[in-house]
Design a protein around this motif. Structure first.
Motif, mmCIF file in Angstrom:
data_model
loop_
_atom_site.group_PDB
_atom_site.id
_atom_site.type_symbol
_atom_site.label_atom_id
_atom_site.label_comp_id
_atom_site.label_asym_id
_atom_site.label_seq_id
_atom_site.Cartn_x
_atom_site.Cartn_y
_atom_site.Cartn_z
ATOM 1 N N ILE A 198 0.836 -1.205 0.000
ATOM 2 C CA ILE A 198 0.000 0.000 0.000
ATOM 3 C C ILE A 198 0.869 1.252 0.000
ATOM 4 C CG2 ILE A 198 -1.571 1.350 1.467
ATOM 5 C CD1 ILE A 198 -2.844 -1.395 2.264
ATOM 6 N N PHE A 199 1.915 1.244 0.820
ATOM 7 C CA PHE A 199 2.826 2.393 0.899
ATOM 8 C C PHE A 199 3.444 2.694 -0.464
ATOM 9 C CE2 PHE A 199 7.369 3.602 1.394
ATOM 10 C CZ PHE A 199 7.181 4.905 1.826
ATOM 11 N N VAL A 200 3.940 1.666 -1.143
ATOM 12 C CA VAL A 200 4.568 1.853 -2.458
ATOM 13 C C VAL A 200 3.556 2.396 -3.461
ATOM 14 C CG1 VAL A 200 5.610 0.646 -4.421
ATOM 15 C CG2 VAL A 200 6.380 0.133 -2.092
ATOM 16 N N GLU A 201 2.342 1.858 -3.445
ATOM 17 C CA GLU A 201 1.313 2.322 -4.382
ATOM 18 C C GLU A 201 0.910 3.767 -4.105
ATOM 19 O OE1 GLU A 201 -1.909 -0.245 -5.784
ATOM 20 O OE2 GLU A 201 -1.101 -1.819 -4.505
ATOM 21 N N GLU B 115 -6.101 10.363 4.595
ATOM 22 C CA GLU B 115 -6.735 10.359 5.913
ATOM 23 C C GLU B 115 -8.256 10.253 5.856
ATOM 24 O OE1 GLU B 115 -5.167 13.869 7.772
ATOM 25 O OE2 GLU B 115 -3.244 12.901 8.248
ATOM 26 N N LYS B 116 -8.799 9.964 4.690
ATOM 27 C CA LYS B 116 -10.249 9.822 4.567
ATOM 28 C C LYS B 116 -10.744 8.535 5.220
ATOM 29 C CE LYS B 116 -11.301 12.734 0.610
ATOM 30 N NZ LYS B 116 -11.933 12.812 -0.730
ATOM 31 N N CYS B 117 -11.997 8.568 5.647
ATOM 32 C CA CYS B 117 -12.669 7.402 6.212
ATOM 33 C C CYS B 117 -13.657 6.843 5.193
ATOM 34 C CB CYS B 117 -13.417 7.785 7.487
ATOM 35 S SG CYS B 117 -12.351 8.282 8.845
ATOM 36 N N TYR B 118 -14.152 5.645 5.482
ATOM 37 C CA TYR B 118 -15.195 5.053 4.630
ATOM 38 C C TYR B 118 -16.458 4.902 5.465
ATOM 39 C CZ TYR B 118 -17.803 1.755 1.754
ATOM 40 O OH TYR B 118 -18.783 1.139 1.005
ATOM 41 N N CYS B 119 -17.556 5.459 4.963
ATOM 42 C CA CYS B 119 -18.831 5.391 5.675
ATOM 43 C C CYS B 119 -19.582 4.125 5.261
ATOM 44 C CB CYS B 119 -19.668 6.625 5.370
ATOM 45 S SG CYS B 119 -21.297 6.578 6.162
ATOM 46 N N GLU B 120 -19.913 3.297 6.244
ATOM 47 C CA GLU B 120 -20.636 2.062 5.952
ATOM 48 C C GLU B 120 -22.124 2.311 5.701
ATOM 49 O OE1 GLU B 120 -18.906 -1.632 8.003
ATOM 50 O OE2 GLU B 120 -18.735 -0.061 9.534
ATOM 51 N N THR B 121 -22.588 3.530 5.967
ATOM 52 C CA THR B 121 -23.997 3.862 5.722
ATOM 53 C C THR B 121 -24.212 4.364 4.294
ATOM 54 O OG1 THR B 121 -24.339 4.412 8.055
ATOM 55 C CG2 THR B 121 -25.958 5.263 6.482
ATOM 56 N N CYS B 122 -23.472 5.422 3.907
ATOM 57 C CA CYS B 122 -23.659 5.974 2.559
ATOM 58 C C CYS B 122 -22.665 5.421 1.544
ATOM 59 C CB CYS B 122 -23.606 7.505 2.590
ATOM 60 S SG CYS B 122 -21.971 8.205 2.915
ATOM 61 N N LYS B 123 -21.731 4.574 2.006
ATOM 62 C CA LYS B 123 -20.788 3.883 1.120
ATOM 63 C C LYS B 123 -19.863 4.842 0.366
ATOM 64 C CE LYS B 123 -23.147 0.166 2.188
ATOM 65 N NZ LYS B 123 -22.683 -0.710 3.285
ATOM 66 N N ASN B 124 -19.433 5.889 1.049
ATOM 67 C CA ASN B 124 -18.543 6.869 0.417
ATOM 68 C C ASN B 124 -17.284 7.089 1.250
ATOM 69 O OD1 ASN B 124 -19.921 7.948 -2.017
ATOM 70 N ND2 ASN B 124 -21.507 8.521 -0.549
ATOM 71 N N LEU B 125 -16.187 7.372 0.550
ATOM 72 C CA LEU B 125 -15.006 7.894 1.229
ATOM 73 C C LEU B 125 -15.278 9.354 1.559
ATOM 74 C CD1 LEU B 125 -12.189 6.415 -1.035
ATOM 75 C CD2 LEU B 125 -12.573 5.834 1.376
ATOM 76 N N ASN B 126 -14.849 9.785 2.742
ATOM 77 C CA ASN B 126 -15.132 11.164 3.139
ATOM 78 C C ASN B 126 -14.160 11.625 4.208
ATOM 79 O OD1 ASN B 126 -16.653 11.054 6.055
ATOM 80 N ND2 ASN B 126 -17.020 9.186 4.862
ATOM 81 N N SER B 127 -14.075 12.933 4.373
ATOM 82 C CA SER B 127 -13.298 13.508 5.468
ATOM 83 C C SER B 127 -14.229 13.633 6.672
ATOM 84 C CB SER B 127 -12.755 14.886 5.078
ATOM 85 O OG SER B 127 -11.875 14.777 3.985
ATOM 86 N N PRO B 128 -13.960 12.924 7.763
ATOM 87 C CA PRO B 128 -14.890 12.908 8.894
ATOM 88 C C PRO B 128 -14.978 14.254 9.600
ATOM 89 C CG PRO B 128 -12.847 11.823 9.491
ATOM 90 C CD PRO B 128 -12.760 12.112 8.014
ATOM 91 N N ILE B 129 -16.103 14.460 10.257
ATOM 92 C CA ILE B 129 -16.337 15.675 11.046
ATOM 93 C C ILE B 129 -16.671 15.258 12.474
ATOM 94 C CG2 ILE B 129 -17.140 17.029 9.074
ATOM 95 C CD1 ILE B 129 -20.024 16.438 10.019
ATOM 96 N N THR B 130 -16.590 16.192 13.403
ATOM 97 C CA THR B 130 -17.004 15.891 14.779
ATOM 98 C C THR B 130 -18.485 16.210 14.941
ATOM 99 O OG1 THR B 130 -16.296 18.095 15.499
ATOM 100 C CG2 THR B 130 -14.725 16.287 15.769
ATOM 101 N N ARG C 160 -9.457 1.341 -1.090
ATOM 102 C CA ARG C 160 -10.489 2.177 -1.714
ATOM 103 C C ARG C 160 -9.919 3.546 -2.093
ATOM 104 N NH1 ARG C 160 -15.789 0.295 -1.052
ATOM 105 N NH2 ARG C 160 -15.971 -1.505 0.356
ATOM 106 N N ILE C 161 -9.077 4.094 -1.219
ATOM 107 C CA ILE C 161 -8.439 5.385 -1.497
ATOM 108 C C ILE C 161 -7.550 5.274 -2.731
ATOM 109 C CG2 ILE C 161 -6.742 7.054 -0.633
ATOM 110 C CD1 ILE C 161 -7.900 6.453 2.195
#
Length: 230
Positions: free
Chosen positions: A156-159, A171-186, A222-223
């Motif tokens: 993964i590091f090399v890629e 640093e994006k997360c993956y949401c299991e509800t909407c199935k999207n990569l996203n930048s999380p919020i508080t 996914r990223i």
């Protein structure tokens, strides 16, 4: 490897880790194999039982013979060395344990740069697994699968480096509800006991707190796939 790549690896080892001068002899042999020749290279290639001082003398004479003028910052040296050692591990030219140990030295020397931090987190989790049978960062890591897990992290590091994926994307997360990569919020949540209000991470798109974080290998894949499409 090219002449420059071989030489950059030597420079990085000298700058960042305990350096075994026999590597200068190996360097000379590898350079000769590439087809370069000089009297000093031949001498250095034969100094298996010589002192470090003598090897150093003929190394720098060989550098002069080859007219090499490689000027790299410490950051560039670390980046080149990390990629080189990871690729060697993937090709089974060095052991996973050796490559992992070298990259951990880079983690420290780079003051925990985000590009290498995953290896630090794996190392921390291995300690937790030994003493508490738990992990802080990598839920899929076990003592039994640690070699395979580290090898996957190196892939993964090399890629990611080859695609030049920026920090905010990594640093994006993956949401299991909407199935999207996203930048999380508080997001503030409330309960009927102290603390009455507390904060959780939530999806930056739909607000769900069902997230897979960026340390997860599936999320990293996914990223990578998203970056290839962009």
């Amino acid at each position: 490897m090219t002449l420059e790549e071989l030489t950059l690896e030597i420079y990085a080892e000298r700058a960042l880790t305990y350096f075994e001068s026999k590597h200068l002899v190996t360097w000379a042999v590898n350079v000769l194999t590439l087809g370069y020749e000089s009297d000093n290279l031949y001498i250095l290639a034969g100094l298996d039982n010589a002192s470090t001082e003598e090897r150093e003398i003929y190394f720098w004479k060989s550098i002069a013979d080859l007219k090499l003028n490689i000027e790299k910052s410490e950051e560039d040296l670390m980046e080149n060395y990390a990629l080189t050692i990871a690729k060697k591990a993937l090709k089974k030219e060095v052991s996973i344990e050796y490559a992992f140990g070298q990259i951990l030295k880079i983690v420290s020397a780079s003051e925990y740069d985000y590009r290498y931090i995953a290896f630090y987190e794996i190392d921390e989790d291995l300690d937790y697994l030994k003493y508490d049978n738990s992990t802080l960062f990598n839920t899929g890591l076990t003592l039994e699968n640690s070699k395979e897990f580290i090898l996957e992290e190196m892939k993964i590091f090399v890629e990611m480096e080859s695609l030049n994926i920026p920090r905010e994307q990594r640093e994006k997360c993956y949401c299991e509800t909407c199935k999207n990569l996203n930048s999380p919020i508080t997001k503030n949540k409330f309960q009927l006991k102290k603390p009455f209000r507390y904060t959780v991470w939530a999806c930056g798109i739909c607000g769900s707190n069902k997230l897979k974080y960026s340390s997860n290998h599936d999320v990293k894949r996914r990223i990578i796939e998203q970056s290839k499409k962009e």
